[in-house]
Design a protein around this motif. Sequence first.
Motif: not given
Length: 545
Positions: A326, A328, A334, A362, A365, A372, A375-376
């Motif tokens: 990922v 991040a 994240l 990912e 994301r 975000s 995604t979070e």
Amino acid sequence: MKVVINERVCEGCGDCGTKSNCLSVHPVTTEFGRKTEINQSSCNLDYSCLDGDCPSFLTVVPGRPERRHGVPDLPDLAAEALPEPQRRAVSDDVTVRITGVGGTGVVTVAQVLATAAVIDGRQVRTLDQTGLAQKGGAVVSDVKITTEVVEQAAKLATAECDLYVACDALVGADAQYLAAADPGRTTVVVCTTEIPTGRMIIDPTVAFPEESRIRSAIDAVSAHALYLDARALAEALFEDDQYANVLQLGAAFQTGALPLTAEAIERAITLNGTAVRRNLQAFRRGRQLVEDPEAFKAAAMPGPSAAVTATARRVHPSTARVRATVGAEPGSELARLLDIRVPDLIAYQGERYAGEYAEFVERVRRHESASSAVTEAVARNLYKLMAYKDEYEVARLSLDATLTQDIEARFGGGARYSYRLHPPVLRALGMARKSSLGPWFRPVLRTLRAMRKVRGTPLDVFGYAHVRRVERALIQEYRETVLGALAAARPAADLDAVVELAELPDMVRGYERIKLDNVDAYHRRRSELLEQLRPAPVQETPTYR
């Protein structure tokens, strides 16, 4: 015998609160969402919470009492060390309203105050409004202190209050009780500790009101307001939050709103005869909080021992490999979520399983560009679905070494605990109640933990249960739902709906039938949100001949 909840096993479904109807069953916010804990100070040990359909409960036989977490015993604070407060009261006559919930000592504090006034040679009228609730319901005590005999009602009238002590913020902010306060007259002392209502305990969707709303209601009717987390401070000082109200009384006294002497109040506490030394110290520490905040902070929240040194947490190579999947941003929310959840999923089922989680996070994301938030939400909730608590996982979490450490820290070295379990296999054989399984049962838990590698294979005998099949199906369904929502959503207009969809698994709580009922509710709300994201049909323009 004490009752404790293993926070990691708990699902925060509220069933134990429904079964017990007890306000000692407190919802708490944790890294892994809402959970439940038992407030040991207020627990009346009727054990009805054990009837909740949940394997997170433990019963503990306390061991040797130890010093509080390695902190030296708190020295007594002498009354002579505290100066008399600067008087705010303009008259020797004073009216006081104390609000709180039943079973926490609100009426006792009012009686202490009334006794102190008599000791100081004053006239007193009191009224305790306890309603029908002996424990947990709203309680209001009014105290009128005068220098002469005055024929008047004991209940405070509108805008008549000089000192308003809110031992519970929710009750204290109630408009019907605040009506006695006046912005040009009333000093307010508020305990900010979040004490849940009965509805909050049984319904995970009901949250405590924002503190700003409570403060704005109180500030609107107060000339001077003091806010303190009295229960947390009492717990830090005395390892028992039952001294919170007396600590709050000490703080109220030191504001100068009470035209009484400290000696009279301390004499009244002594005459009450209950835990006299600690109640006297609670009163004095409350005074110290107002008079010398730095000294109070040093006593209540001492710094770590010089012998304690920080150590860097070692990251296992498998965790690093999965985390690298990922992209991040370092230091982002994240990244923090992944740092906690990836190693836990590796312990749950293995590196490959955790890799599937990271790969999907990912993928989301990369699809999300504006923020975000989705995604979070996926990082939290896909983890929740993938780490479903079957027999293997309950065994793993029940054997966590930090559980024993926490119990010994709270209940003393040598504390013994038993698991309160109601396995589905025994339930199917007709066993109606939970069993108490002591240390002898740990080899069975170790065997189950070791068997987690067969999870989801034909050898998984527990996996054939209906609830396990539902749990596995939810994982793939959730992935498809999120990707479909991201594809259908308009970049800005539908963000809230997509985030809610991504957070929807949080409502899938509990075990067995409770979980299945929540899955039904999950599917209903999922359908409603997907309907919102569905493009509106194109209206054909009619033609006229």
